[in-house]
Design a protein around this motif. Structure first.
Motif, PDB file in Angstrom:
ATOM      1  N   TRP A  55       3.688   7.455  -1.184  1.00  0.00           N
ATOM      2  CA  TRP A  55       3.210   6.728  -2.101  1.00  0.00           C
ATOM      3  C   TRP A  55       4.113   5.457  -2.231  1.00  0.00           C
ATOM      4  O   TRP A  55       5.291   5.465  -2.112  1.00  0.00           O
ATOM      5  N   ARG A  99       0.149  -1.947   3.257  1.00  0.00           N
ATOM      6  CA  ARG A  99      -0.969  -1.201   3.776  1.00  0.00           C
ATOM      7  C   ARG A  99      -0.799  -1.458   5.585  1.00  0.00           C
ATOM      8  O   ARG A  99      -1.086  -0.439   6.011  1.00  0.00           O
ATOM      9  N   THR A 159      -0.177   5.654   3.634  1.00  0.00           N
ATOM     10  CA  THR A 159       0.313   5.733   2.431  1.00  0.00           C
ATOM     11  C   THR A 159      -0.674   5.377   1.496  1.00  0.00           C
ATOM     12  O   THR A 159      -1.788   4.765   1.540  1.00  0.00           O
ATOM     13  N   HIS A 160      -0.404   6.011  -0.022  1.00  0.00           N
ATOM     14  CA  HIS A 160      -1.198   5.557  -0.884  1.00  0.00           C
ATOM     15  C   HIS A 160      -0.345   4.533  -1.913  1.00  0.00           C
ATOM     16  O   HIS A 160       0.869   4.309  -1.817  1.00  0.00           O
ATOM     17  N   ASP A 176      -4.726   2.201  -4.380  1.00  0.00           N
ATOM     18  CA  ASP A 176      -5.147   3.582  -4.878  1.00  0.00           C
ATOM     19  C   ASP A 176      -5.344   3.707  -6.390  1.00  0.00           C
ATOM     20  O   ASP A 176      -5.976   4.551  -6.981  1.00  0.00           O
TER      21      ASP A 176
END
Ligand code: 5AD
Length: 427
Positions: free
Chosen positions: A40, A64, A70-71, A93
């Motif tokens: 995260w 990103r 990844t979140h 997210d």
């Protein structure tokens, strides 16, 4: 869960992101310093200007790109004011408003219980320990006509003095050498805590004064620094505090404009004459004090004559450092709808002119101290053995030595101009 955290913008945002990292760590998660290692990424955004909002979007896109798997959870003022723009980014997210920011780690665990089960034993986490930004209040009851932060963060809420003292004592025990009191409007600290005596308190800064007195008396912090304090909150009653040499001789008094008519349109509660009086007061009581400021150029209706007045005024003060902002119309603020918006080209020209003045002022302030010796808190090393540190009166100092100076306060003699500060010799 591996968590990467990043804050943009003000010292308050930075203090909050470190607080979030501490919470994640306490819950057993792992703090990583690269997005590509993270399950995260947590971003504390800024939207004080459209440029800050753009940087917030750019950061999210970069994270990103660096880690497609990844979140990303986004909080902070940009997330609060423009959640729909974040949704449109297609890479976010979770969006958490400012009101729920502190609970973000818990929210994540509740929403994604599977992630929680994958927690591995927590790795020790050591944030860089030199200066700690400690939040003393959030929000602001003023309505400066350009400011979106009051909308993004709501009315003033002060933390209890006991909580603040406990946090500072903990930071001191962890090895931090300097505590910086941060907030949106620190001069108003405590006005909301004592509603019964509020009338008597009026607009005084006695809440902040009492807090500083207690911190100096009841904690061992070697240095205590105030972040931005509004000119109207800085008054005689605070001056005796600086008799204690642990309180840094540094006042950030945001001026915004050196022209009374512009100040009135900005909704600021002082005249330039009153501002000068505060500066003289500070200089008399606090020898060598660094007075730093923020200036907005190109506010709606700012004529050439008004800008010239500001330039002259800024020059006459002799600031130690100036942050220059081009006025940026922010959603929901009165100034965004004012007539006579200034063209981008004119803003750019004024910004450049103010920058030149700012550089000269900063260099003149630094030069005053050449040949004298000051305690410097050494923070970072770069280019081999080059160290960078800060005097209590906010002069950036550079030196070379093979010794490990990290997080030490060592005396240095300031010699000459170097970069944005001074070259010095350790004595
Ligand atoms: N446009 C430009 N600068 C702004 N600031 C706040 N709002 C705006 C805006 N809309 C600047 C002020 C403030 C600093 C943190 O950001 O100078 O003191």
């Amino acid at each position: 869960m591996r968590v990467y955290l990043h804050a943009l913008g003000c010292k308050l945002n930075q203090s909050e992101i470190v607080a979030l990292a501490r919470t994640f760590h306490a819950l057993g998660h792992i703090i990583v310093d690269k997005a590509r290692e993270a399950d995260w990424c947590i971003v504390n955004t800024c939207t004080v200007t459209h440029i800050a909002a753009r940087k917030s979007r750019q950061l999210i896109r970069r994270l990103r790109r660096e880690n497609p798997n990844t979140h990303i959870a986004v909080t902070g003022c940009y997330a609060e004011i423009s959640p729909q723009e974040l949704e449109a980014l297609n890479g976010v997210d979770l969006i958490v408003g400012n009101a729920d920011k502190e609970r973000l780690p818990k929210i994540l665990e509740e929403m994604f219980p599977l992630l929680e089960r994958s927690v591995s034993p927590s790795r020790p986490w050591r944030p860089s320990r030199t200066r700690a930004f400690v939040k003393i209040q959030d929000g602001c009851d003023n309505r400066c006509t350009y400011c979106v932060v009051t909308l993004a963060r709501g009315p003033q809420r002060s933390r209890s003095a006991d909580q603040i003292l406990a946090e500072i004592s903990q930071r001191v025990a962890e090895g931090y050498k300097e505590i910086v009191l941060t907030g949106v409007h620190i001069g108003a600290y405590g006005r909301d805590l004592r509603p019964t005596t509020n009338a008597a308190l009026g607009h005084s800064s006695s809440g902040l004064r009492d807090l500083i007195e207690r911190i100096l008396a009841q904690t061992d912090t070697q240095r205590l620094r105030l972040s931005s304090i509004e000119p109207w909150d800085f008054d005689e009653s605070l001056l005796t505090l600086w008799q204690n040499p642990r309180l840094c001789r540094h006042l950030h008094l945001p001026l915004q404009s050196g022209c009374d008519a512009t100040l009135r349109r900005m909704g600021r509660h002082y005249s330039v004459e009153e501002y000068v009086r505060k500066v003289l007061l500070a200089r008399e009581a606090i020898p060598d004090v660094a007075i730093t400021t923020d200036i907005i150029v190109g506010f709606p209706g700012e004529t050439e004559a008004e800008f010239a007045t500001t330039m002259n005024f800024v020059q006459s003060i002799g600031f130690a450092r100036i942050h220059v902002f081009k006025y940026s119309p922010r959603p929901g603020t009165p100034a965004a709808k004012m007539p006579d918006q200034v063209s981008p080209q004119v803003k750019e020209d004024r910004c450049r002119a103010m920058h030149i003045l700012a550089q000269r002022a900063q260099s003149a302030f630094t030069k005053r101290f050449f040949g004298r010796t000051f305690p410097v808190l050494w923070e970072t090393r770069s280019r081999g053995f080059q160290w960078k540190g800060l005097t209590d009166h906010y002069v950036r100092v550079y030196t070379t030595t093979e010794k490990d100076l990290h997080n030490t306060i060592a005396e240095a003699r300031l010699l000459n101009t170097y970069g944005d500060g001074a070259w010095a010799a350790i004595v």
